[in-house]
Design a protein around this motif. Structure first.
Motif: not given
Length: 373
Positions: A257-262, A35-39, A44-50
């Motif tokens: 991921v694929e849908e949102n990336v498109r 999923m990260v690779d597809t993103f 796209f390069t922004y990752f949000d965690t907590a």
């Protein structure tokens, strides 16, 4: 801090899982790597965690799937410090070093004080975290300092007044909550933009609920564009707002991921007729009977048991509007578990101060039955 319109962020909150031989679920790192690779391949390069995401395992998952596999300069990391989980100031400050270690990021592009609002805001001041994090920023360990908040615009304004040094803010924004008296998405967004602050959008798809619209609402969007996934309307609404730095999506499957990336790779701002379609959807949702709570919190102030009444009622409304059991339960677990509906002693004090004259005792009994299984 430059604001980029139409940017997709990967929220590491709802990650793919696998079940082990012992029946325990763990993060599926192999699937997450894909999923990260597809993103990343889509630009796209922004990752949000907590610290608290995914049972405290989200930051380590980000290290394993992003930090250890890509050059540090090729992506951005955002994480958050939840003072309300700390025992004291030392414990809260230690969370910063733990996040550095868990993520392996070396520094944070964006660092946030996590989930201000209600009584939580005071803890960040009491623990001296604003000054502490300013020192970390001066040391180069934080590039941009901000905060996330789930509260109304007046409270947001108070935080801005007290801390004008913030670089950005993370807000709950989606088309369903845009005019909500409870969430105040529009008012909070306008408050931030009046300060010329970039905005990171969380909950653009309302935790997934906006892909589970009632048929009448979904048909409006399908008639407007039969080929557009329901989630795409929500992402594009948020990304069309000026000053949006990133639109976070808590993606949990490769297909999401694929849908949102498109959607976001070919991003185009909403046209006027598309905005009208979303207004029609909002009107349909507004017409569905719900508990008429406006989150004024008079009931909370008077409750002798400390029941999180508005959070419990919000979960009931998620069920009523979207039939989304997972999201309703998630909201309850996150926001009402420390003051559960089952603690209600039916004293009626809450009902005596409720401006909306809600039968709160009855609704809390319903929430306890549904969400405390």
């Amino acid at each position: 801090m430059g604001a980029t319109v139409g940017r997709l962020g990967f929220g590491f909150m709802r990650l793919p899982e696998i079940e082990g031989a012992d029946g325990e679920k763990t993060i599926d790192l192999d699937t997450l790597c894909g999923m990260v690779d597809t993103f990343m391949d889509a630009g796209f390069t922004y990752f949000d965690t907590a610290r608290g995401y995914h049972g405290g395992k989200s930051e380590a998952a980000l290290k394993a799937t992003v930090v250890d596999r890509y050059p540090r300069e090729s992506f951005q990391v955002a994480t958050k410090l939840p003072a309300w989980l700390a025992k004291d100031a030392d414990d809260a400050r230690a969370m910063f070093d733990t996040s550095l270690e868990q993520t392996g990021a070396g520094y944070f592009d964006n660092f946030l004080l996590h989930n201000l609002g209600e009584e939580r805001t005071k803890l960040f001041d009491d623990f001296g975290l604003w000054g502490f994090l300013a020192e970390k920023k001066a040391e180069g360990l934080i590039r941009n300092l901000g905060f996330s908040i789930h509260d109304k615009a007046a409270v947001l304004e108070e935080v801005f007044d007290a801390h004008p040094e913030v670089d950005f803010v993370q807000l709950q924004i989606n088309y369903a909550d845009w005019e909500s008296e409870t969430v105040e998405s529009r008012k909070c967004y306008e408050t931030a933009r009046a300060r010329n602050l970039p905005v990171v959008v969380m909950e653009p798809v309302k935790g997934g609920s906006l892909v589970k619209l009632p048929d009448a609402a979904a048909d409006v969007l399908r008639n407007a564009d039969a080929d557009a996934p329901l989630a795409s309307w929500a992402l594009r609404f948020a990304a069309s707002l000026p000053g949006v730095l990133a639109v976070l999506s808590g993606m949990s499957t490769p297909e999401q991921v694929e849908e949102n990336v498109r959607t976001m790779r070919a991003f185009r701002p909403l046209a006027n007729e598309e905005r009208a379609a979303l207004e029609h959807v909002r009107a349909i949702l507004d017409g569905i009977p719900t508990v008429p709570c406006t989150d004024c919190r008079y009931c909370v102030k008077e409750c002798p048991q400390g029941v999180r009444i508005p959070a419990a009622l919000a979960s009931l409304n998620i069920l009523a509007l979207y039939g989304d059991e997972r999201r309703a339960q998630e909201n309850y677990d996150w926001n009402a578990s420390d003051g559960p509906a089952s603690s209600c002693i039916a004293c009626g004090t809450c009902e005596s101060v409720c401006p909306q004259h809600i039968g709160i005792v009855r609704e809390l009994a319903r929430a306890a039955e549904l969400f405390e299984k």
